[in-house]
Structure formats: structure tokens, C-alpha cells
Design a protein around this motif. Structure first.
Motif, short mmCIF file in Angstrom:
data_model
loop_
_atom_site.label_atom_id
_atom_site.label_comp_id
_atom_site.label_asym_id
_atom_site.label_seq_id
_atom_site.Cartn_x
_atom_site.Cartn_y
_atom_site.Cartn_z
N MET A 1 0.88 -1.12 0.08
CA MET A 1 -0.13 0.01 -0.04
C MET A 1 0.99 1.21 -0.11
O MET A 1 1.95 1.51 0.72
CB MET A 1 -0.97 0.05 1.19
CG MET A 1 -1.70 1.41 1.54
SD MET A 1 -3.06 0.99 2.48
CE MET A 1 -3.68 -0.41 2.09
N ASP A 2 0.54 2.21 -1.11
CA ASP A 2 1.39 3.49 -1.02
C ASP A 2 0.87 4.55 0.18
O ASP A 2 -0.06 4.14 0.65
CB ASP A 2 1.44 3.90 -2.35
CG ASP A 2 0.06 4.38 -2.90
OD1 ASP A 2 -0.78 4.31 -2.19
OD2 ASP A 2 -0.07 4.49 -4.13
N LYS A 3 1.53 5.61 -0.12
CA LYS A 3 1.25 6.74 0.97
C LYS A 3 -0.18 7.09 0.64
O LYS A 3 -0.73 7.42 1.63
CB LYS A 3 2.21 7.91 0.86
CG LYS A 3 1.89 9.09 1.67
CD LYS A 3 2.95 10.21 1.63
CE LYS A 3 2.70 11.28 2.77
NZ LYS A 3 3.59 12.26 2.42
N LYS A 4 -0.82 7.41 -0.68
CA LYS A 4 -1.87 7.99 -0.79
C LYS A 4 -2.81 6.97 -0.49
O LYS A 4 -4.11 7.22 0.18
CB LYS A 4 -2.07 8.02 -2.51
CG LYS A 4 -3.47 8.60 -2.81
CD LYS A 4 -3.34 8.99 -4.14
CE LYS A 4 -4.86 9.54 -4.74
NZ LYS A 4 -4.80 9.54 -6.17
N GLY A 5 -2.71 5.73 -0.59
CA GLY A 5 -3.90 4.57 -0.21
C GLY A 5 -3.62 4.55 1.29
O GLY A 5 -4.98 4.51 2.00
N PHE A 6 -2.84 4.71 1.98
CA PHE A 6 -2.70 4.84 3.61
C PHE A 6 -3.52 5.82 4.05
O PHE A 6 -4.05 5.86 4.92
CB PHE A 6 -1.37 4.63 4.19
CG PHE A 6 -1.24 4.82 5.37
CD1 PHE A 6 -2.00 3.86 6.26
CD2 PHE A 6 -0.72 5.70 6.12
CE1 PHE A 6 -1.68 4.01 7.72
CE2 PHE A 6 -0.54 5.78 7.39
CZ PHE A 6 -1.08 5.06 8.24
N LEU A 8 -5.87 7.81 2.50
CA LEU A 8 -7.26 7.62 2.22
C LEU A 8 -7.97 6.69 3.45
O LEU A 8 -9.02 7.01 3.76
CB LEU A 8 -7.61 7.01 0.83
CG LEU A 8 -7.25 7.86 -0.29
CD1 LEU A 8 -7.31 7.24 -1.53
CD2 LEU A 8 -8.31 8.96 -0.14
N LEU A 9 -7.25 5.41 3.68
CA LEU A 9 -7.74 4.70 4.69
C LEU A 9 -7.68 5.09 6.13
O LEU A 9 -8.87 5.08 6.75
CB LEU A 9 -6.98 3.21 4.70
CG LEU A 9 -7.09 2.42 3.71
CD1 LEU A 9 -6.13 1.30 3.98
CD2 LEU A 9 -8.37 1.96 3.44
N ALA A 12 -10.79 7.60 6.23
CA ALA A 12 -12.06 6.90 6.16
C ALA A 12 -12.32 6.22 7.77
O ALA A 12 -13.38 5.77 8.05
CB ALA A 12 -12.01 5.83 5.42
N GLY A 13 -11.44 6.26 8.27
CA GLY A 13 -11.35 5.87 9.69
C GLY A 13 -11.40 4.37 10.23
O GLY A 13 -11.73 3.91 11.08
N VAL A 14 -10.62 3.63 9.07
CA VAL A 14 -10.72 2.10 9.33
C VAL A 14 -9.34 1.71 9.57
O VAL A 14 -9.39 0.62 9.83
CB VAL A 14 -11.23 1.63 7.97
CG1 VAL A 14 -12.62 1.87 7.55
CG2 VAL A 14 -10.22 1.89 6.63
N VAL A 15 -8.29 2.46 9.97
CA VAL A 15 -6.96 1.74 10.36
C VAL A 15 -7.05 1.95 11.83
O VAL A 15 -7.35 2.94 12.42
CB VAL A 15 -5.97 2.83 9.67
CG1 VAL A 15 -4.71 2.16 10.54
CG2 VAL A 15 -5.70 2.77 8.48
#
Length: 89
Positions: A1-6, A8-9, A12-15
Motif C-alpha cells: 500500500m502506498d502513501k496515498k492509499g494509506f 485514504l484509509l 476513512a477511519g478504518v485503520v
């Protein structure tokens, strides 16, 4: 997973948590694994490592630089440090 994907997650509050770990083989630098909330879908990225734009596991020279990276992505929750975490994702 790249920086942008991280990022976004995170937004979204899912990490749920982040783990900083060393590669058992090299023992140098730090990588970042991310884990999602149990109710989040899909589960395919649970335990994924942060990667470079070339798809390689991103290695930070210091814990401080790894922390700065995850904070810059907006993550403010729990972070664990595990020096013996296997490099698998």
C-alpha cells in the motif's frame, strides 16, 4: 500500500493500529504495517506494509522518520514497535 492509499484509509477511519518493525533478515531500518478495524471491509489489506511507488516495502532509516510519515498521513491512533516482526506483507 502506498502513501496515498494509506492516507485514504486513515481519513476513512478504518485503520485500527500501525506496527513499526525491522526486517528480520537485514535488521536495519524500519517498515510500517497497518491493520484495519475488525468491521471494515475488505479485509485484504490487513497487515499490509507501506510500499514505495515501485511496489517495494518502504524502509525508514529511523523510528522518527516512520512516525513523521504516519502522522503526515493523518494517523493519530495506537502505534506498536516490534523489532522481531516478520517481513511478509
Amino acid at each position: 500500500m502506498d502513501k496515498k492509499g494509506f492516507s485514504l484509509l486513515v481519513s476513512a477511519g478504518v485503520v485500527q493500529k500501525v506496527v513499526f518493525f525491522r526486517d528480520v533478515k537485514s535488521g536495519t531500518g524500519w517498515s510500517v504495517a497497518i491493520y484495519q478495524d475488525e468491521d471494515a471491509e475488505p479485509a485484504r489489506w490487513n497487515g499490509a506494509s507501506i510500499r514505495t511507488s515501485r511496489g517495494e516495502v518502504r524502509e525508514f532509516k529511523t523510528l522518527e522518520s516512520a512516525l513523521a510519515f504516519v502522522r503526515a498521513c493523518g494517523y493519530t491512533r495506537h502505534i506498536s514497535i516490534d523489532e522481531l516482526f516478520p517481513l511478509s506483507a
